[in-house]
Design an enzyme around this catalytic site. Structure first.
Site, PDB file in Angstrom:
ATOM      1  N   GLY A 202       0.784  -1.231   0.000  1.00 24.23           N
ATOM      2  CA  GLY A 202       0.000   0.000   0.000  1.00 24.23           C
ATOM      3  C   GLY A 202       0.815   1.279   0.000  1.00 24.23           C
ATOM      4  O   GLY A 202       0.350   2.289   0.509  1.00 24.23           O
TER       5      GLY A 202
ATOM      6  N   ASN B 284       1.389   3.060  -2.631  1.00 23.74           N
ATOM      7  CA  ASN B 284       0.615   3.998  -3.468  1.00 23.74           C
ATOM      8  C   ASN B 284      -0.593   4.541  -2.709  1.00 23.74           C
ATOM      9  O   ASN B 284      -0.928   5.716  -2.837  1.00 23.74           O
ATOM     10  CB  ASN B 284       0.170   3.319  -4.770  1.00 23.74           C
TER      11      ASN B 284
ATOM     12  N   ASN C  27      -6.285   2.817 -12.612  1.00 26.20           N
ATOM     13  CA  ASN C  27      -5.307   1.825 -12.157  1.00 26.20           C
ATOM     14  C   ASN C  27      -3.913   2.402 -12.349  1.00 26.20           C
ATOM     15  O   ASN C  27      -3.689   3.179 -13.272  1.00 26.20           O
ATOM     16  CB  ASN C  27      -5.449   0.537 -12.981  1.00 26.20           C
TER      17      ASN C  27
ATOM     18  N   HIS D 264      -0.069   1.160 -13.173  1.00 25.91           N
ATOM     19  CA  HIS D 264       0.654  -0.009 -13.678  1.00 25.91           C
ATOM     20  C   HIS D 264       2.145   0.335 -13.720  1.00 25.91           C
ATOM     21  O   HIS D 264       2.516   1.424 -14.169  1.00 25.91           O
ATOM     22  CB  HIS D 264       0.144  -0.360 -15.080  1.00 25.91           C
TER      23      HIS D 264
ATOM     24  N   ASP E 228      -5.396  -3.851 -18.549  1.00 26.30           N
ATOM     25  CA  ASP E 228      -4.390  -2.803 -18.804  1.00 26.30           C
ATOM     26  C   ASP E 228      -4.542  -2.146 -20.170  1.00 26.30           C
ATOM     27  O   ASP E 228      -3.556  -1.692 -20.765  1.00 26.30           O
ATOM     28  CB  ASP E 228      -2.952  -3.372 -18.662  1.00 26.30           C
TER      29      ASP E 228
ATOM     30  N   GLU F 255       5.706   6.425  -9.319  1.00 25.64           N
ATOM     31  CA  GLU F 255       4.287   6.092  -9.101  1.00 25.64           C
ATOM     32  C   GLU F 255       3.689   6.992  -8.031  1.00 25.64           C
ATOM     33  O   GLU F 255       2.566   7.479  -8.150  1.00 25.64           O
ATOM     34  CB  GLU F 255       4.142   4.631  -8.674  1.00 25.64           C
TER      35      GLU F 255
HETATM   36  C1  GAR Z   1       2.919  -1.046  -7.631  1.00 28.29           C
HETATM   37  O1  GAR Z   1       4.173  -1.048  -8.245  1.00 28.29           O
HETATM   38  C2  GAR Z   1       1.824  -1.082  -8.673  1.00 28.29           C
HETATM   39  O2  GAR Z   1       2.127  -0.352  -9.831  1.00 28.29           O
HETATM   40  C3  GAR Z   1       1.759  -2.545  -8.978  1.00 28.29           C
HETATM   41  O3  GAR Z   1       1.910  -3.184  -7.727  1.00 28.29           O
HETATM   42  C4  GAR Z   1       2.685  -2.357  -6.868  1.00 28.29           C
HETATM   43  C5  GAR Z   1       1.920  -2.144  -5.596  1.00 28.29           C
HETATM   44  O4  GAR Z   1       2.699  -1.498  -4.630  1.00 28.29           O
HETATM   45  N1  GAR Z   1       0.540  -2.900  -9.627  1.00 28.29           N
HETATM   46  C6  GAR Z   1       0.455  -3.835 -10.550  1.00 28.29           C
HETATM   47  O5  GAR Z   1       1.380  -4.522 -10.905  1.00 28.29           O
HETATM   48  C7  GAR Z   1      -0.947  -4.014 -11.140  1.00 28.29           C
HETATM   49  N2  GAR Z   1      -0.866  -4.642 -12.427  1.00 28.29           N
HETATM   50  P1  GAR Z   1       2.038  -0.823  -3.359  1.00 28.29           P
HETATM   51  O6  GAR Z   1       1.107  -1.863  -2.705  1.00 28.29           O
HETATM   52  O7  GAR Z   1       3.198  -0.499  -2.473  1.00 28.29           O
HETATM   53  O8  GAR Z   1       1.294   0.393  -3.802  1.00 28.29           O
END
Ligand code: GAR
Length: 210
Positions: A13, A15, A109, A111, A152, A181
């Site tokens: 989490g 993001n 989303n 990515h 996606d 991100e």
């Molecule tokens: C992030 O890098 C996000 O872009 C990716 O998972 C990670 C989650 O990190 N998402 C995907 O790959 C979706 N296809 P977080 O839980 O620390 O935010």
């Protein structure tokens, strides 16, 4: 009226944290993060939500007969909470049409690559960075996009680019992408809340500030 945001998470989490921090520091005009939902009971992301008193809901996939039934329950939670915008932030399940059709152009989303490359089924988390490294690409990055019925494939809102270095590992690349991100997602959400995103076919136009 405030834009009510739900964030969907499955893991650490970071993001979500970037979105919470942006919201708490006043970056989202007339919006609030109203709900955080996870398919993983132990997701650290749920603790991050609770720490700032945002309702955090764990919905257990094992209790539903299929993905549609699960998403029906999700939809019910969103409707009960009058959610206007859904942000997927490391949510490791593909949403079914049950939700996507009700929330057209209102689901985002993030990515961890430059779509439309390195997306689609099986492309999540470190798998993405491994594929980028194997391809020999000189640049990677991240993409915030609207979610459509594909995986996606929805209209791209914002992207940020990072270099792939000669001695990178997937982990190092992931770290560099993640920094971007955390900048990109709050910007995309701000633009949405300000009513500045307009979808024209596959292209998302960003309107000037009024
Ligand atoms: C992030 O890098 C996000 O872009 C990716 O998972 C990670 C989650 O990190 N998402 C995907 O790959 C979706 N296809 P977080 O839980 O620390 O935010």
């Amino acid at each position: 009226m405030k834009t009510r945001i739900a964030v969907m998470v499955s893991g650490g989490g970071t993001n979500l944290q970037a979105l919470l921090d942006a919201w708490k520091s006043g970056q989202f005009n007339q919006a609030e993060i109203s709900l955080v939902v996870s398919n993983q009971e132990k997701a650290k992301a749920l603790d991050r939500a609770r720490a700032v008193h945002v309702p955090a809901l764990f919905l257990n996939p094992a209790q539903y007969k299929d993905r549609q039934a699960y998403d029906q329950q999700l939809l019910k939670s969103f409707q009960e909470n009058k959610i206007d915008l859904i942000c997927l932030a490391g949510y490791m399940r593909i949403l079914t049409t049950v939700i996507v059709r009700q929330y057209e152009q209102r689901i985002m989303n993030i990515h961890p690559a430059l779509l439309p490359a390195f997306g689609g089924e099986g492309m999540y988390g470190l798998h993405v960075h491994e594929a980028v490294m194997q391809s020999g690409a000189k640049y990677s990055g991240c993409t915030v996009h609207f979610v459509d019925e594909g995986t996606d494939t929805g209209p791209i809102i914002l992207q940020a680019v990072v270099p792939v270095l000669d001695h990178d590992t997937p982990d190092k690349l992931a770290e560099r992408v993640l920094i971007e991100e955390h900048r990109l997602y709050p910007r995309a959400v701000s633009l949405f809340c300000e009513g500045r995103l307009q979808v024209a076919g596959k292209r998302v136009l960003i309107k000037e500030k009024a």
